[in-house]
Design an enzyme around this catalytic site. Structure first.
Site, mmCIF file in Angstrom:
data_model
loop_
_atom_site.group_PDB
_atom_site.id
_atom_site.type_symbol
_atom_site.label_atom_id
_atom_site.label_comp_id
_atom_site.label_asym_id
_atom_site.label_seq_id
_atom_site.Cartn_x
_atom_site.Cartn_y
_atom_site.Cartn_z
ATOM 1 N N ASP A 350 50.969 54.736 16.138
ATOM 2 C CA ASP A 350 49.863 54.793 17.084
ATOM 3 C C ASP A 350 49.659 56.244 17.501
ATOM 4 O O ASP A 350 50.440 57.119 17.158
ATOM 5 C CB ASP A 350 50.102 53.891 18.305
ATOM 6 N N ASP A 352 49.030 58.540 20.842
ATOM 7 C CA ASP A 352 49.071 58.614 22.301
ATOM 8 C C ASP A 352 48.409 59.912 22.751
ATOM 9 O O ASP A 352 48.827 61.006 22.335
ATOM 10 C CB ASP A 352 50.510 58.564 22.810
ATOM 11 N N ASP A 428 46.226 55.029 22.492
ATOM 12 C CA ASP A 428 46.421 54.879 23.940
ATOM 13 C C ASP A 428 45.863 56.111 24.632
ATOM 14 O O ASP A 428 46.239 57.246 24.288
ATOM 15 C CB ASP A 428 47.908 54.725 24.297
#
Length: 504
Positions: A350, A352, A428
Site C-alpha cells: 500500500d 501511505d 492511505d
C-alpha cells in the site's frame, strides 16, 4: 466541503500541544538531588547521577525511579558515592563535572584511587529492569576520552530495546527470522499476542546482528531470545529448517488466515470467525455477499490487483499526483511518502501519504476537497473517511486519531501498451497538523515493531508517553514539543536512528 468536523476548544488545545496544566516554574525541572539520602536496599551501592549529558529533567525522573527501586542516591559532594552514572560523556568529562560540583580540580579524585565506578546509563537502566544492581561489565564503564568504541555491535551486548538498535532492510539472518516470524504470525492468528511478540522480539534482535549467526553460543546474551526461539534457531542452524515451522506453513488454518487477512478491511478476528464457519477460499467469501462490509467487498473485488506489490516508482507517482492536487486546493500543502517506502523498501502493498500544511489549522480544510476532487476525476475506486478525534474522546487503542481516508486508487499503467490500462492500489491519506507532524512522521514511518519498542522505551525508561500525536510528560502534565524526528530521539535520550535502519 470541510475536512471533517472542527474540534472544540479542548481538542484545539490538545492539537496545539500546549501544556494541559500550568505549574510553577520552580517545579518544572524536578526536585534537586540531596547531598545525602536514606540508606537503600543495596548496601555498598550509593548512586550519583551526573547531570552532564542527562539534563536536569531526565536526571530527576531517573532519580525517582531509582529511589522507588530501593537505590540510595547522594549528591556529587558526598564521599559515600560508589557509582556515578552518566550518559553521552567520557569518564574524564564525568570526573570533571563531579570536581566542579565539589569545588575541586578533576585530578583530586580518580576512579582508581577511590574505587568510584564511572558508569554509562545503560548499567542503571538494566539494573532497574532487573530490580537490583547488576555486576559491572566492561561495556558498562564510561569510555576514556580520545578512545572511539567500535561501531559494529557485538551480539553479546546488543541493546535490550529494538529502538536502540540499527536494523537495515537487508540483514544476515533471513532464514532464521523468517522462521520466527512465521511462528509470530501463527500465534497472532490464534489470538496469542504475548507469544507472537516474543517471536517478533527474537527475530528483531537477529536482524540487528552485523553478521550471520554461527552457533547457539552467540545467543547467550542476545536480548529477547527465549527457550522456544532457541530451539527453533538450533533446528534451522543444524537441519536447514524447523519441523514446527514447516508444519505451520503447511496447515490449512495458517494458509487460510494468511489469505483472509490479506484482504483489505479484514482483521485477524474476522478471518478467524470465517475460518470457524468453514470458509476457506475467496469463492466462499464471494458467495456470502451481503454479509461483507462495504470495505471488505471492495477488498474482495480488487483482490488480485491489491495482492500485487506496488513499486517505489508507482508509489512516487501517486504521491506526486496527490501533492499536485493538494497544492491546487491548498497552496503550500505538503505530501510525504511514509511507511515501508521511507524505510528503503523497493516494494510494498500500500501507499501511505502524510499530509500537512506549514500553518497550524489550515490542514483541516484539505482532505475533504482533495478526496472529492480525486473522486470526480475517477481516480478513487473506494474511499472511507474518518474525522480527527484527538482530544475529543479517550482512546486505549494504539492507533492514532488523525483525520484520514482509507482508499483504493486507480493507478494508470503507462507502459502496459494500452493507453487506458490501470490497476487498483491501496492508498492511505493521513492529515497531521504542523505541531504534531514530526511525531506523525515518526509513527507512520515504522516499522511497527520499532514503533512499539520506541513507545515501550519511552514509558519504561523515561516515564513518558509517546504516540503519533506527541510526547507527553505525566509529571509535568504537558506535551514536550519537537519539530523534527531528531529532536524526539534527543528528548528520549536516544541516538538518532535513520528511517532506513528502522526495519526492526
Amino acid at each position: 466541503m470541510s475536512g471533517g468536523p472542527r474540534p472544540g476548544p479542548r481538542a484545539a488545545a490538545a492539537m496545539a500541544l500546549v501544556p494541559v496544566k500550568r505549574r510553577r516554574t520552580a517545579a518544572a525541572a524536578g526536585p534537586v538531588l540531596p547531598e545525602a539520602a536514606e540508606p537503600g536496599r543495596f548496601p555498598g551501592v550509593v548512586l550519583c547521577l551526573v547531570e552532564r549529558g542527562l539534563g536536569a529533567r531526565r536526571r530527576a525522573l531517573l532519580a525517582g525511579r531509582a529511589r522507588a527501586a530501593g537505590f540510595c542516591l547522594h549528591g556529587p559532594g558526598s564521599a559515600a558515592v560508589t557509582h556515578a552514572v552518566a550518559e553521552q560523556c567520557s569518564a574524564d568529562e564525568a570526573l570533571a563535572w563531579l570536581a566542579r560540583r565539589r569545588g575541586s580540580t578533576p585530578g583530586d579524585r580518580t576512579e582508581t584511587s577511590t574505587g568510584l565506578a564511572l558508569l554509562d546509563l545503560s548499567w542503571l537502566l538494566e539494573s532497574l529492569d532487573a530490580g537490583r544492581p547488576l555486576d559491572i561489565e566492561p561495556r558498562h564503564r564510561l569510555p576514556v576520552s580520545g578512545v572511539t568504541p567500535s561501531k559494529e555491535p557485538d551480539p553479546a551486548v546488543l541493546p535490550a530495546y529494538g529502538c536502540q538498535r540499527r536494523t537495515p532492510l537487508a540483514h544476515h539472518n533471513a532464514m532464521l527470522t523468517e522462521a520466527l516470524e512465521t511462528l509470530a504470525r501463527d500465534a497472532a492468528f490464534s489470538g496469542d499476542e504475548t507469544r507472537s511478540l516474543a517471536f517478533t522480539r527474537a527475530a528483531s534482535a537477529l536482524k540487528a546482528l552485523p553478521r550471520r549467526l554461527g552457533s547457539l553460543r552467540d545467543l547467550a546474551a542476545l536480548p529477547g531470545v527465549g527457550k522456544h526461539c532457541r530451539r527453533v534457531i538450533q533446528e534451522v542452524l543444524e537441519d536447514g529448517s524447523s519441523a514446527e515451522v514447516e508444519a505451520v506453513r503447511r496447515s490449512e488454518r495458517y494458509r487460510t488466515m494468511q489469505l483472509f487477512t490479506g484482504i483489505f478491511g479484514v482483521g485477524t478476528r474476522t478471518a478467524a470467525s470465517w475460518y470457524q464457519e468453514g470458509l476457506r477460499t475467496l469463492a466462499d467469501l464471494r458467495a456470502t455477499g451481503p454479509r461483507l462490509s462495504r470495505q471488505q467487498q471492495a477488498g474482495l473485488q480488487y483482490w488480485e490487483d491489491l495482492a500485487t506489490p506496488v513499486t517505489l516508482a508507482e508509489a512516487e507517482a501517486i504521491r506526486e499526483l496527490v501533492q499536485a492536487e493538494a497544492q491546487r486546493i491548498l497552496p503550500d500543502a505538503t505530501v510525504t511518502l511514509v511507511g515501508g517506502f521511507r524505510r528503503g523498501k523497493p516494494m510494498g502493498h500500500d501507499v501511505d501519504l502524510l499530509l500537512s500544511h506549514p500553518e497550524e489549522g489550515r490542514e483541516q480544510a484539505l482532505l475533504g476537497p482533495l478526496v472529492a476532487s480525486l473522486e470526480q476525476q475517477g481516480l478513487l475506486l473506494y474511499q472511507q473517511r474518518q474525522p480527527n478525534t484527538f482530544g475529543q474522546e479517550p482512546s486505549s487503542s494504539s492507533m492514532d486519531q488523525f483525520e484520514r481516508c482509507f482508499a483504493i486508487a486507480r493507478l494508470a499503467l503507462p507502459g502496459a501498451g494500452d493507453p487506458g490500462a490501470w490497476r487498483a492500489t491501496r492508498v492511505d491519506l493521513v492529515v497531521a497538523p504542523r505541531s504534531q507532524f514530526a511525531f506523525a512522521l515518526l509513527g507512520w514511518t515504522g516499522s511497527r515493531h520499532f514503533e512499539r519498542e520506541l513507545r515501550r522505551f519511552a514509558g519504561r525508561q523515561r516515564g513518558l508517553a509517546l504516540s503519533s500525536h506527541g510526547l507527553y510528560d505525566p509529571q509535568r502534565e504537558m506535551f514536550l514539543p519537537a519539530t523534527t524526528e531528531e529532536e524526539i530521539f534527543q528528548l528520549l535520550g536516544l541516538d538518532y536512528v535513520a528511517p532506513t535502519e528502522r526495519n526492526a
